[in-house]
Design a protein around this motif. Sequence first.
Motif, PDB file in Angstrom:
ATOM      1  N   ASN A 180      41.371  34.548  41.145  1.00 51.67           N
ATOM      2  CA  ASN A 180      42.150  34.711  42.372  1.00 51.67           C
ATOM      3  C   ASN A 180      42.609  33.326  42.802  1.00 51.67           C
ATOM      4  OD1 ASN A 180      39.962  33.578  44.183  1.00 51.67           O
ATOM      5  ND2 ASN A 180      38.899  35.360  43.344  1.00 51.67           N
ATOM      6  N   PRO A 208      40.013  40.089  42.694  1.00 52.68           N
ATOM      7  CA  PRO A 208      41.282  39.471  43.095  1.00 52.68           C
ATOM      8  C   PRO A 208      41.308  39.049  44.560  1.00 52.68           C
ATOM      9  CG  PRO A 208      41.536  41.839  42.964  1.00 52.68           C
ATOM     10  CD  PRO A 208      40.184  41.529  42.387  1.00 52.68           C
ATOM     11  N   ALA A 254      47.654  37.757  47.803  1.00 60.50           N
ATOM     12  CA  ALA A 254      46.697  37.545  46.715  1.00 60.50           C
ATOM     13  C   ALA A 254      47.094  38.312  45.460  1.00 60.50           C
ATOM     14  CB  ALA A 254      45.303  37.963  47.172  1.00 60.50           C
ATOM     15  N   LEU A 256      48.693  36.863  41.584  1.00 60.34           N
ATOM     16  CA  LEU A 256      48.183  37.225  40.260  1.00 60.34           C
ATOM     17  C   LEU A 256      49.275  37.820  39.378  1.00 60.34           C
ATOM     18  CD1 LEU A 256      44.795  38.777  41.398  1.00 60.34           C
ATOM     19  CD2 LEU A 256      45.039  36.799  39.880  1.00 60.34           C
TER      20      LEU A 256
END
Length: 400
Positions: free
Chosen positions: A174, A202, A233, A237
Amino acid sequence: MQYRNDKTGRPLSVLGYGCMRFTRKGAGIDLDKAEREVMAAINAGVNYFDTAYIYPGSEAALGEILERNHCRDRVCIASKLPQYLVRGAGDFERYFAEELRRLRTDHIDYYLMHMLTDVESWRKLEAAGVRQWLAEKKAAGQIGQAGFSFHGSTAMFERLLDCYDWDFCQIQYNYMDENSQAGRAGLQAAAARGLPVIIMEPLRGGKLVTLLPEGARRLFAASPRGWTPAEWALRWLWDQPEVTCVLSGMNSVEMVEENCRIADTVRPHTMQQSDFALLEQVKTEIARGVKAPCTGCGYCMPCPKGVDIPAAFRCYNEMYTEKKGTGRREYWQVVSLRREPAFATQCVGCGRCEQHCPQHLPIRALLKQADKALRPWHYRLAGWVSRKYLFSGVKGRGEN
């Protein structure tokens, strides 16, 4: 829903369902609630469901939900061998057979060696015959692809990548862990070998949403993007093409719908430099307040002396990411007023928790710091009086 391919070309939804955090009801899982959430995810295109042997009730709940709704063939099941419990060759089959029974299936699509931390842990499995066992299971169609989940250093992760012809891997990653554990370097090393990478934690067990300091919240709120902290977040990713699937422990239909909406719109390399700059500011704000970088995964539990380690660290962090009174009040409610005490002072320093901690935290030392901060003398006194009143005649331990 967006999809990215595994090693064989099979499309996996970029959003996976992490089944560790199904809502609990009494001593078990709230199956009806979990069913609504799982089915909402499947109907929105989620096809990767992650569970494990040691997640209490998780495999059985997932298996029952899929059987009830006749949709086993619509999803990929990922589960894990508790390799740290393996003592001999017979354990492979014993644990696997039990998982098949719980999941009500004849095969597991993605099977992981759970929580490898170093090469030595893999060597012990090799000595017990894991290579031959995996080959037989794959040949029989009982295991689709073999991988491992990892908690450790980048250097060790890269060594493990070369220990076996893995089909995929799973790492904690993360925006706060960009340069810790396997990290970005590990992600790219796996991708360079053609391995799909599954992402766990994550949101750091929700900490990147629920425990954000006020300064970080203000930064997100001021951004013209209009994204929630969770969306920031997740988008960070999915902006990286090396990320195959991101697991989310979704425990409401609203959360499922929101995450699926985001997963339907993301594309790699669409975040801008201003977005990354904002996240760097957020990271600085978060780092100021966190005292114990615990994700709440619970691998340290159960404590043989009854200490609620995740609760202690969660409340300790709340004291500094929110307000001191907030953390202390939470600790009062979730620990101090339990019939069976769970205070950090019950720790005898056995170190068992530290052996299982994926974050490699100095738990014993942190527990002492947390208890001192969470229970100053007047809280201890009030707790003692309250417990005497509430549990009169109940003999407890660790009340001081």
